[in-house]
Design a protein around this motif. Structure first.
Motif, PDB file in Angstrom:
ATOM      1  N   SER B 419      48.229  36.740  20.442  1.00 11.31           N
ATOM      2  CA  SER B 419      48.298  36.788  18.987  1.00 11.31           C
ATOM      3  C   SER B 419      49.700  36.360  18.551  1.00 11.31           C
ATOM      4  N   SER B 420      49.951  36.467  17.272  1.00  9.08           N
ATOM      5  CA  SER B 420      51.259  36.052  16.765  1.00  9.08           C
ATOM      6  C   SER B 420      52.371  36.982  17.255  1.00  9.08           C
ATOM      7  N   GLU B 421      52.013  38.190  17.763  1.00  8.99           N
ATOM      8  CA  GLU B 421      53.051  39.083  18.297  1.00  8.99           C
ATOM      9  C   GLU B 421      53.274  38.859  19.797  1.00  8.99           C
ATOM     10  N   GLY B 422      52.519  37.959  20.421  1.00  8.43           N
ATOM     11  CA  GLY B 422      52.631  37.763  21.868  1.00  8.43           C
ATOM     12  C   GLY B 422      51.818  38.794  22.626  1.00  8.43           C
ATOM     13  N   PHE B 423      51.787  38.656  23.952  1.00 14.06           N
ATOM     14  CA  PHE B 423      50.994  39.583  24.765  1.00 14.06           C
ATOM     15  C   PHE B 423      51.611  39.696  26.149  1.00 14.06           C
ATOM     16  N   GLU B 424      51.677  40.935  26.629  1.00 14.41           N
ATOM     17  CA  GLU B 424      52.122  41.175  28.002  1.00 14.41           C
ATOM     18  C   GLU B 424      51.082  42.031  28.700  1.00 14.41           C
ATOM     19  N   TRP B 425      50.871  41.764  29.973  1.00 15.60           N
ATOM     20  CA  TRP B 425      49.868  42.528  30.715  1.00 15.60           C
ATOM     21  C   TRP B 425      50.280  42.702  32.168  1.00 15.60           C
ATOM     22  N   VAL B 426      49.654  43.698  32.811  1.00 18.54           N
ATOM     23  CA  VAL B 426      49.698  43.787  34.263  1.00 18.54           C
ATOM     24  C   VAL B 426      48.243  43.744  34.714  1.00 18.54           C
ATOM     25  N   ALA B 427      47.957  43.003  35.793  1.00 19.54           N
ATOM     26  CA  ALA B 427      46.591  42.927  36.306  1.00 19.54           C
ATOM     27  C   ALA B 427      46.603  43.347  37.767  1.00 19.54           C
ATOM     28  N   PHE B 428      45.710  44.280  38.108  1.00 16.07           N
ATOM     29  CA  PHE B 428      45.501  44.660  39.510  1.00 16.07           C
ATOM     30  C   PHE B 428      44.336  43.837  40.040  1.00 16.07           C
ATOM     31  N   LYS B 429      44.450  43.349  41.283  1.00 20.27           N
ATOM     32  CA  LYS B 429      43.383  42.532  41.867  1.00 20.27           C
ATOM     33  C   LYS B 429      42.927  43.161  43.189  1.00 20.27           C
ATOM     34  N   THR B 430      41.622  43.167  43.410  1.00 22.01           N
ATOM     35  CA  THR B 430      41.067  43.845  44.579  1.00 22.01           C
ATOM     36  C   THR B 430      41.037  42.922  45.796  1.00 22.01           C
ATOM     37  N   ASN B 431      42.130  42.241  46.035  1.00 13.75           N
ATOM     38  CA  ASN B 431      42.306  41.422  47.219  1.00 13.75           C
ATOM     39  C   ASN B 431      43.807  41.248  47.389  1.00 13.75           C
ATOM     40  N   ASP B 432      44.267  41.257  48.630  1.00 13.41           N
ATOM     41  CA  ASP B 432      45.717  41.199  48.814  1.00 13.41           C
ATOM     42  C   ASP B 432      46.265  39.807  48.585  1.00 13.41           C
ATOM     43  N   ASN B 433      45.388  38.827  48.483  1.00 11.05           N
ATOM     44  CA  ASN B 433      45.841  37.469  48.252  1.00 11.05           C
ATOM     45  C   ASN B 433      44.838  36.783  47.340  1.00 11.05           C
ATOM     46  N   ALA B 434      44.788  37.257  46.109  1.00 14.05           N
ATOM     47  CA  ALA B 434      43.796  36.776  45.153  1.00 14.05           C
ATOM     48  C   ALA B 434      43.991  35.285  44.901  1.00 14.05           C
ATOM     49  N   GLN B 435      42.910  34.522  45.004  1.00 10.25           N
ATOM     50  CA  GLN B 435      42.953  33.080  44.789  1.00 10.25           C
ATOM     51  C   GLN B 435      42.377  32.757  43.426  1.00 10.25           C
ATOM     52  N   ILE B 436      43.146  32.017  42.650  1.00 14.01           N
ATOM     53  CA  ILE B 436      42.720  31.671  41.297  1.00 14.01           C
ATOM     54  C   ILE B 436      42.417  30.180  41.219  1.00 14.01           C
ATOM     55  N   THR B 437      41.316  29.823  40.600  1.00 14.24           N
ATOM     56  CA  THR B 437      41.025  28.411  40.331  1.00 14.24           C
ATOM     57  C   THR B 437      41.079  28.182  38.831  1.00 14.24           C
ATOM     58  N   PRO B 438      42.047  27.407  38.341  1.00 14.00           N
ATOM     59  CA  PRO B 438      42.094  27.104  36.905  1.00 14.00           C
ATOM     60  C   PRO B 438      41.059  26.026  36.566  1.00 14.00           C
ATOM     61  N   LEU B 439      40.498  26.109  35.383  1.00 12.02           N
ATOM     62  CA  LEU B 439      39.572  25.070  34.935  1.00 12.02           C
ATOM     63  C   LEU B 439      40.347  23.849  34.445  1.00 12.02           C
ATOM     64  N   ALA B 440      41.513  24.074  33.881  1.00 11.12           N
ATOM     65  CA  ALA B 440      42.311  22.957  33.369  1.00 11.12           C
ATOM     66  C   ALA B 440      43.741  23.087  33.887  1.00 11.12           C
ATOM     67  N   GLY B 441      44.506  22.021  33.750  1.00 10.20           N
ATOM     68  CA  GLY B 441      45.907  22.046  34.139  1.00 10.20           C
ATOM     69  C   GLY B 441      46.095  21.661  35.595  1.00 10.20           C
ATOM     70  N   GLN B 442      47.330  21.797  36.027  1.00 19.05           N
ATOM     71  CA  GLN B 442      47.674  21.531  37.421  1.00 19.05           C
ATOM     72  C   GLN B 442      46.815  22.356  38.349  1.00 19.05           C
ATOM     73  N   ASN B 443      46.489  21.827  39.518  1.00 20.76           N
ATOM     74  CA  ASN B 443      45.694  22.554  40.518  1.00 20.76           C
ATOM     75  C   ASN B 443      44.312  22.916  40.022  1.00 20.76           C
ATOM     76  N   SER B 444      43.847  22.265  38.972  1.00 16.52           N
ATOM     77  CA  SER B 444      42.579  22.679  38.377  1.00 16.52           C
ATOM     78  C   SER B 444      41.414  21.907  38.971  1.00 16.52           C
ATOM     79  N   VAL B 445      40.239  22.444  38.712  1.00 15.16           N
ATOM     80  CA  VAL B 445      38.989  21.809  39.068  1.00 15.16           C
ATOM     81  C   VAL B 445      38.953  20.380  38.528  1.00 15.16           C
ATOM     82  N   ILE B 446      39.341  20.235  37.293  1.00 11.73           N
ATOM     83  CA  ILE B 446      39.249  18.946  36.619  1.00 11.73           C
ATOM     84  C   ILE B 446      40.045  17.878  37.354  1.00 11.73           C
ATOM     85  N   ARG B 447      41.193  18.257  37.862  1.00  7.05           N
ATOM     86  CA  ARG B 447      42.030  17.276  38.548  1.00  7.05           C
ATOM     87  C   ARG B 447      41.589  17.056  39.995  1.00  7.05           C
ATOM     88  N   ALA B 448      40.954  18.042  40.593  1.00  6.97           N
ATOM     89  CA  ALA B 448      40.552  17.903  41.995  1.00  6.97           C
ATOM     90  C   ALA B 448      39.300  17.047  42.152  1.00  6.97           C
TER      91      ALA B 448
END
Lengths: 490, 490, 490
Positions: B419-448
């Motif tokens: 929002s206009s005030e910004g946002f900060e978060w902490v996220a816990f992930k149930t894997n010690d090496n969580a792998q993220i696939t972005p839909l857009a941007g660098q390293n994304s599906v679109i580019r691969a």
């Protein structure tokens, strides 16, 4: 410390690391007595999606056999130039290529786009396009590595990895996929799921689901204009910002344009798919595979960083060729196995596969798998198969035919005899290093146990026990010289 | 074999060993279709314990989102000089320090008591006591290592390890804890549990439980004089022998004295807590952390025995500081991740964490996590978040605010816009090496994916496909230059 | 890289490999709140099979305690010359030899038959046979390695590995077995199962099962001529081809001959069982064990290939002798533990064991196990045991007697005080490296926590807290000098 040894152990450590990359947890629904199976059945698919350029058939995952094994099975048939849209699943998958050949593309985030158009190739392709009457200006492309696949290949796809398949051959591609729902990598529930990144796909397991899914299906019929690739669930405006594209194009990505004429999960490519790939003949391909295989055996990734190791990880291995047989009897048939010692990635996936061929009337001797379920798919011909449970009851005594699936639960004993037309199968196993104990033949229980234990256990004479052991010299595939009827007279 | 390599692999092996130390099994209740979620919700805590020196708030673990992810979340608020009584849980835990600073004490059985009073310190403390009007004779103490924690720290606590927290700062300590119920380390059922070693604590999940717990709660109301630290369940006489103390003192340990004025789970320390700790300034502390961190990266434990390795294992890492960012865009924001490559213990716990900050109106691009659930806690500000399931349905399209929890199941796609005030978060992930696939941007599906696959999959022109790829040059955090409304007109 | 180090890490890697050999998955039925136990009970077996040469007793696996721990327990009593027929189970097993001695045979497929008759031995055996009036011509035998076992041994059997036991001593063999149903190696459901390879065995868990099994039992009563070794479920003709034997003999293997006089699971061997074994005296045996033990500690398998490593893997370790004690107090008693550091195979099985002995009135101090359930079997004498759950309630406060089983769930606190006759027990733990935290004594919570934390947590003076710590100098086994009644007066 000899070099070969240290080498081996280091490789193991690496494997362990990959293993740790994906989750060691899962959340499956567990039913009471789900493996208390009175009877097994040789099953055919009972759901069918007719897509633009192919067919998807799936086996009911709610069948008790499938529930016991915690797996789902799907068969994809891709017409020539058919493209299975990019998709991913929360489960690990093994895919066996029953026939045909094509390309496999996978998306490994963090891995570089290592396939790039040279200027020359671009020109060549542009000329091709112009010949095909396409006059668009075309800029050079760059994408991640693409793999060729062909009949007899096992392809391993880790959970959550997006991938697509394309038939570039001149006959249909038929692929059978195992989804391992009970593996800890799948942190969702026991329902098999595919997430599509494009198109208006139908749910492969739609007619078989319960509760929400039926309801949802019902809603679909009312709403009519359902489209369900992942992008369609986001707001077009937000995606326009994310992709830095105009909303018009975003709507196409979301599949909204397709509503009236859905092409579904497998679409037809106009002309031939234009991807960057090293040029090569069939012989070159095989030679390259051989080289890759040798390298992978020699642990090519030791000198590289971890990321590169993952990025160059082998996903595919051929087990269809006779030259890859692990068990071979020219009279009776052959068996090739693919475990984590041969394809390292399987250690991570905790899955393995077996490809078998029985000549006419030959027998795959009775055995049990110590540490895995076995999901058998009939590739060609028919066999009479018998399966026995822990209380000594016959839970299956029937024909297994081409195109059918039979699940043999862990520790259940099984024997196969090919019909007069012979029998070929592929079996998926829910362990990366499935251990088999044969009841007869080499390496069998009968030979491992002292003759006097056999004599006392079976109340036979010590001579008979000794003869039983001595007659068990054969390997796991046999071609009986005398017929059963002859024997009965003896 | 180059030295750096051998080193790396040895470290991996060690990690594997620790991994083996805790259980590879679990027993969670699994519900049918528990991840068939029609709708996700941004949830606030719905249970509250007001203790003497702080508050404990917990989220209902029976909520379907939490059941799907197999986790529980608790928020502790410690007043100044508040002491969270020593406790342990059958689950692994990650704790994020939202604000404040203090001490963490853990009990690692078999590890030595390495913090000891010197004569000088004792005198100093005695003098302090005398100044405070306490005239008791005081003998020197000795105890296990104590760690400082501060805002932005992730603390990892293995299953069954007793620990306590103390606020030694001048503002409240706020800590958010994730309990991973579905991890194999938890061999009990799906109910979150804390075992307390002292006091008259209340059950954090009391109002939310079913069956036995409700009944028990009911009994409590009747019996009134309920006290429930672990010691209270033993007979005083037996404990007197075990501790070699008189029954009077034992009754105090059991919390029987407190019945009329229960201080509950967080108690107030009179004066300041007197523990042994190395004296140091803030700069010294940070320098020390840096040093520890370097050492841990260099695998300091290779020369030591295993026990010492466990005893000096790092439990804590700061991910709050901007200097630790892994993804950084000065206009859009930053993300720091903490996985098992950075904090080795996480390999054992199979958990990881992410700390993110979005500037006003910035976007965290759409992506999915391949191998983990994501438990997002809003630390500051608000964001509009959209989540999409496997059938392309939007299951969440709402604001996520400070203090709320949103669970994004494995493979579900998610996008956040601050929002206009910004946002900060902490996220816990149930894997010690969580792998993220972005839909857009660098390293994304679109580019691969090859442009021609995109063109055919989305029925767009090859030029559009190429533009789609070329526009995806950004990292995962973007600040759109044009607003959505502007774009809509285009 | 120093040699001893590299050695250790390599061993670990090997262990990891074995670990990967069996499945990382499982499918247990999970009940709601299955560990919400209002009360624990010291349980006796409630099913009994009287076989020809022994008795099999089993504990009801549907009991809530057993369901919470996900285990089953069976006790085998073999008369002299009794042979437990070859069998296997989809679960890993630990067997404790309560008394007696005998042979253990295991079938490890792919491992060579390394025990072979020399000419001399054959002659000797033939002479023996002739003396016993047996005049059959006897050919030399060859079979896999056989192991001696004796009182105090723990035997580890991986899932799916066929094995048999024989009593060659002059007193009964009593063996208590733990089946770990919740371990991922078991891919079938939560029902314990034995698959027999010979005879007409009864189902050990028959009277306790539900649904199908009860039905099946009912059918048995009607059909009368039930026989249920695994071979019996195959057609005789097919087996005749598989074993290359006449159908008459095959029928014997299937147990059809035995219908009228079933010998059941344990049969009597005529004369003494004739197996090949190295000749040796008792001293030689112990010396050999010592040597094997040293070698296994030194990692004898490093120079061998993997298969040989598996084939020579140690399955057995004695923890009954006082000389193996890990915790020893001549006045109070002793405890020996067997974890994966001592017996490598346990890393694969994720199980460990503890053998304890308390002298009269001695106390095993209050403690909890961080990462495992504890299944206690009373070997001799009686003790008063108290168990406390997470809400501080006493869920067990009773006598535990010889022959009874008590399950202490993960993290529940427990204390034992021997009666005037003393108490001995064996405990199976569902983790290969169970971590124990004592409440009092050396390595205890009390000593690890700063005195001032104790003082504030328990509202006792700092002097009392200090005294509490200083009085906790003892090891985990204590013999109170003063009786509780004396103390009460103080």
């Amino acid at each position: 410390m000899a070099k070969p040894n240290s080498f081996l152990y280091i490789s193991l450590c690496l494997v362990v690391l990959f293993n740790g990359c994906l989750a060691k947890r899962w959340q499956q629904q567990q039913q009471f007595n789900q493996c208390q199976l009175d009877r097994l059945d040789a099953l055919e698919p009972n759901n069918r999606i007719e897509a633009e350029a192919g067919v998807i058939e799936s086996w009911d995952p709610n069948n008790q056999q499938f529930q016991c094994a915690g797996v789902a099975v799907v068969r994809h048939t891709l017409e020539c130039n058919g493209l299975l849209l990019p998709q991913y699943s929360p489960t690990h998958q093994l895919i066996y290529i029953v026939q045909g050949r094509g390309y496999l593309g996978t998306v490994l985030p963090g891995c570089p786009e290592t396939y790039q158009d040279s200027q020359q190739q671009q020109q060549h392709q542009q000329e091709q396009e112009q010949e095909q009457g396409q006059s668009r200006r075309f800029r050079g492309d760059r994408h991640q590595k693409i793999q060729h696949f062909r009949q007899g290949d096992i392809i391993a796809i880790p959970a959550g990895v997006a991938h697509w398949l394309y038939n570039n051959g001149d006959s249909e591609v038929v692929a059978v996929s195992l989804l391992d729902l009970n593996n800890q990598a799948n942190q969702l529930d026991e329902n098999p799921r595919y997430f599509y990144l494009a198109g208006n796909p139908e749910d492969e397991f739609q007619q078989q689901g319960q509760g929400r899914r039926q309801q949802q299906q019902h809603q679909q019929h009312e709403q009519q204009n359902n489209n369900n690739n992942v992008l369609s669930g986001f707001s077009s405006e937000l995606l326009a910002d994310v992709f830095n594209m105009d909303v018009q194009t975003i709507r196409k990505l979301q599949g909204s344009e397709e509503e009236r004429r859905p092409r579904k999960n497998i679409v037809k490519v106009d002309g031939e798919l234009q991807v960057i790939r090293p040029p090569r003949s069939r012989q070159e391909q095989e030679r390259e595979e051989e080289r890759e295989h040798r390298q992978s055996g020699r642990g090519r990734d030791v000198d590289n960083g971890l990321e590169e190791t993952l990025c160059t990880l082998r996903l595919r291995e051929n087990i269809g060729d006779a030259s890859r047989a692990d068990i071979y009897n020219p009279e009776a048939g052959r068996i090739s196995t693919l475990n984590s010692n041969k394809l390292r990635l399987l250690n991570w996936l905790q899955l393995s596969a077996e490809r078998g061929k029985l000549n006419r009337n030959a027998i795959h001797v009775a055995h049990w798998t110590q540490n895995a379920h076995t999901v058998i798919y009939g590739v060609r011909g028919t066999a009479r198969v018998q399966v026995v449970d822990d209380s000594g009851r016959s839970v299956f005594d029937d024909e297994l035919q081409q195109g059918q699936v039979l699940i043999v639960p862990q520790n259940f004993a099984v024997v196969k005899r090919a019909s007069s037309e012979g029998f070929e199968w592929v079996a998926f196993k829910t362990n990366d290093n499935a251990q088999i104990t044969p009841l007869a033949g080499q390496n069998s229980v009968i030979r491992a146990i002292p003759a006097d234990v056999l004599a006392n256990a079976y109340q036979i004479s010590r001579e008979d026990a000794q003869e039983l052991k001595e007659n068990s010299q054969d390997i796991a595939l046999i071609r009986p010289s005398r017929t059963s009827s002859e024997r009965r007279v003896m």
